[in-house]
Design an enzyme around this catalytic site. Structure first.
Site, short mmCIF file in Angstrom:
data_model
loop_
_atom_site.label_atom_id
_atom_site.label_comp_id
_atom_site.label_asym_id
_atom_site.label_seq_id
_atom_site.Cartn_x
_atom_site.Cartn_y
_atom_site.Cartn_z
N TRP A 95 -12.08 -1.89 -7.90
CA TRP A 95 -12.88 -1.48 -9.07
C TRP A 95 -13.55 -0.14 -8.82
CZ3 TRP A 95 -12.17 -4.22 -13.40
CH2 TRP A 95 -11.76 -5.56 -13.31
N LEU A 141 -6.80 -5.07 7.33
CA LEU A 141 -6.64 -6.23 6.44
C LEU A 141 -7.22 -5.97 5.05
CD1 LEU A 141 -5.24 -8.87 6.95
CD2 LEU A 141 -7.33 -9.74 8.02
N SER A 142 -8.14 -5.04 4.93
CA SER A 142 -8.76 -4.71 3.63
C SER A 142 -9.16 -5.96 2.84
CB SER A 142 -7.81 -3.84 2.79
OG SER A 142 -7.53 -2.62 3.46
N LEU A 148 10.45 -20.69 -4.59
CA LEU A 148 9.41 -19.84 -3.97
C LEU A 148 8.07 -19.98 -4.69
CD1 LEU A 148 8.66 -17.35 -2.08
CD2 LEU A 148 9.20 -15.92 -4.06
N ASP A 198 0.84 -1.21 0.00
CA ASP A 198 0.00 0.00 0.00
C ASP A 198 0.87 1.26 0.00
OD1 ASP A 198 -2.34 1.41 -0.02
OD2 ASP A 198 -2.84 1.06 2.10
N GLY A 199 0.35 2.31 -0.61
CA GLY A 199 1.01 3.61 -0.54
C GLY A 199 1.56 4.12 -1.87
N ASN A 200 1.23 3.46 -2.97
CA ASN A 200 1.72 3.94 -4.27
C ASN A 200 1.20 5.35 -4.60
OD1 ASN A 200 2.77 1.39 -4.48
ND2 ASN A 200 1.42 0.70 -6.12
N ARG A 221 2.08 -4.93 6.10
CA ARG A 221 1.38 -3.87 5.37
C ARG A 221 2.21 -2.60 5.44
NH1 ARG A 221 -4.93 -2.65 4.44
NH2 ARG A 221 -4.65 -0.89 3.05
N SER A 236 -7.59 -5.51 -5.45
CA SER A 236 -8.66 -6.09 -4.64
C SER A 236 -10.01 -6.00 -5.36
CB SER A 236 -8.75 -5.37 -3.29
OG SER A 236 -9.36 -4.10 -3.46
N ARG A 239 -0.52 9.42 -10.10
CA ARG A 239 -0.69 8.17 -9.35
C ARG A 239 -0.10 6.98 -10.11
NH1 ARG A 239 -4.11 7.72 -5.05
NH2 ARG A 239 -4.41 5.52 -5.47
N HIS A 257 2.35 3.58 -9.14
CA HIS A 257 2.15 2.14 -9.39
C HIS A 257 3.35 1.56 -10.15
CE1 HIS A 257 -1.74 2.40 -7.67
NE2 HIS A 257 -2.30 3.09 -8.66
C1 IPE Z 1 -5.47 -2.83 -0.40
O1 IPE Z 1 -5.09 -1.51 -0.53
C2 IPE Z 1 -5.44 -3.51 -1.75
C3 IPE Z 1 -4.13 -3.66 -2.36
C4 IPE Z 1 -2.99 -3.36 -1.82
C5 IPE Z 1 -4.15 -4.20 -3.71
P1 IPE Z 1 -6.18 -0.35 -0.63
O2 IPE Z 1 -5.42 0.92 -0.67
O3 IPE Z 1 -7.10 -0.62 -1.76
O4 IPE Z 1 -6.97 -0.51 0.73
P2 IPE Z 1 -7.87 0.51 1.55
O5 IPE Z 1 -8.94 0.98 0.61
O6 IPE Z 1 -7.00 1.63 1.99
O7 IPE Z 1 -8.40 -0.28 2.70
C1 IPE Z 2 -1.51 0.30 -3.41
O1 IPE Z 2 -1.34 1.66 -3.48
C2 IPE Z 2 -1.72 -0.31 -4.77
C3 IPE Z 2 -3.11 -0.75 -5.04
C4 IPE Z 2 -4.09 -0.71 -4.20
C5 IPE Z 2 -3.35 -1.28 -6.35
P1 IPE Z 2 -2.55 2.69 -3.43
O2 IPE Z 2 -2.94 3.02 -4.82
O3 IPE Z 2 -3.65 2.15 -2.58
O4 IPE Z 2 -1.86 3.93 -2.75
P2 IPE Z 2 -2.49 4.94 -1.71
O5 IPE Z 2 -3.10 4.16 -0.62
O6 IPE Z 2 -3.51 5.74 -2.47
O7 IPE Z 2 -1.33 5.77 -1.26
MG MG Z 3 -4.09 2.37 -0.62
#
Ligand code: IPE
Ligand code: IPE
Ligand code: MG
Length: 243
Positions: free
Chosen positions: A73, A198-199, A135, A24-26, A191, A69, A37, A41
């Site tokens: 969508w 856990l999303s 792996l 998470d955090g891209n 995470r 996830s 954004r 990614h």
């Molecule tokens: C969870 O991240 C899904 C993936 C890392 C692919 P999200 O950024 O979508 O989760 P929420 O919405 O913050 O819970």
């Molecule tokens: C995680 O990064 C990648 C995916 C969910 C596909 P995000 O796109 O959720 O990045 P933030 O949470 O907006 O920083």
């Molecule tokens: Mg995110």
């Protein structure tokens, strides 16, 4: 200490057999670097490469990474189509290197909502690695823990109705109908980006997992931090309900 030195500190008799990562955090990385954004990614894919390589070097058995996830969508059409394409392109681009590293890769998740041609291409590409014994890398794509359980329950129901299954439902049967059938339960969930939830990731399989969180944004996640998460795991006292 660099990651190679950290690897030597791992207790090989107490490795997390199955590690799951919520990458998470891209988006926030992109914002921080004043870019789009999608560039976040793109940078995230580099981190995937780095972490998979490190998992191989550390001798990890199972690694499941959350790529997209069932809730993702909900994002803009542009971002969704970019992500779908990026995930496919990265798989195709990396497959030879993965095979060379003895990685056995599969995609887990729902096939619904994805084009048949998309699913077919994923399957055919991954298949090339299925003889590999190193792996086990699972890419959770269009994955949702609740969707996975619903799919499992509906398959169980179908098999009961057709007479293929004639027993009460046990934990073993549910596990055997999940996308992760035959794999060990998750020992460690990592995470990034400071979120502590856990999303909808591996909700059944993580019932007794240890959790490890970091503020680091996914594109910045380092080899050292990854091994540190494993070292910290080895310091935890897992009780499984015992006193
Ligand atoms: C969870 O991240 C899904 C993936 C890392 C692919 P999200 O950024 O979508 O989760 P929420 O919405 O913050 O819970
Ligand atoms: C995680 O990064 C990648 C995916 C969910 C596909 P995000 O796109 O959720 O990045 P933030 O949470 O907006 O920083
Ligand atoms: Mg995110």
């Amino acid at each position: 200490m660099n990651y190679k030195e950290l690897i030597t500190k791992l207790d090989k008799s107490n490795m997390p057999r199955h590690i799951a990562i919520i990458m998470d955090g891209n988006g926030r990385w992109a914002k921080k670097h004043k870019t789009k954004r999608i560039n976040g990614h793109k940078e995230g894919v580099k981190a995937v490469r780095r972490i998979v390589e490190t998992a191989v070097e550390a001798g990890a058995e199972y690694l499941t990474i959350y790529a997209f996830s069932t809730e993702n969508w909900r994002r803009s059409k542009t971002e969704v189509s970019y992500l779908l394409k990026l995930i496919m392109d990265s798989l195709v681009k990396e497959i030879d290197e993965l095979i060379k590293n003895n990685v056995n890769i599969r995609f887990i998740g729902s096939k619904e909502k994805l084009d048949e041609s998309y699913n077919k291409r994923v399957m055919e590409t991954c298949k090339k690695s299925w003889k590999n014994t190193g792996l086990h890398l699972n890419v959770a794509m269009n994955y949702g823990g609740r969707k996975e359980l619903l799919d499992a329950f509906n398959s169980i129901l179908a098999d009961v109705c057709s007479g293929k299954l004639d027993t009460e439902i046990t934990e073993k049967i549910v596990s055997d109908y999940l996308y992760t059938a035959g794999m060990p339960e998750v020992d460690l969930v990592i995470r990034t980006s400071g979120e502590e939830r856990l999303s909808n990731f591996l909700i059944w399989q993580s019932a007794y997992a240890e959790f490890w969180f970091t503020q680091t944004l996914w594109p910045d996640f380092s080899r050292e931090e990854f091994i540190q998460a494993m070292l910290d795991f080895q310091q935890r006292k897992r009780r499984f309900g015992e006193r």
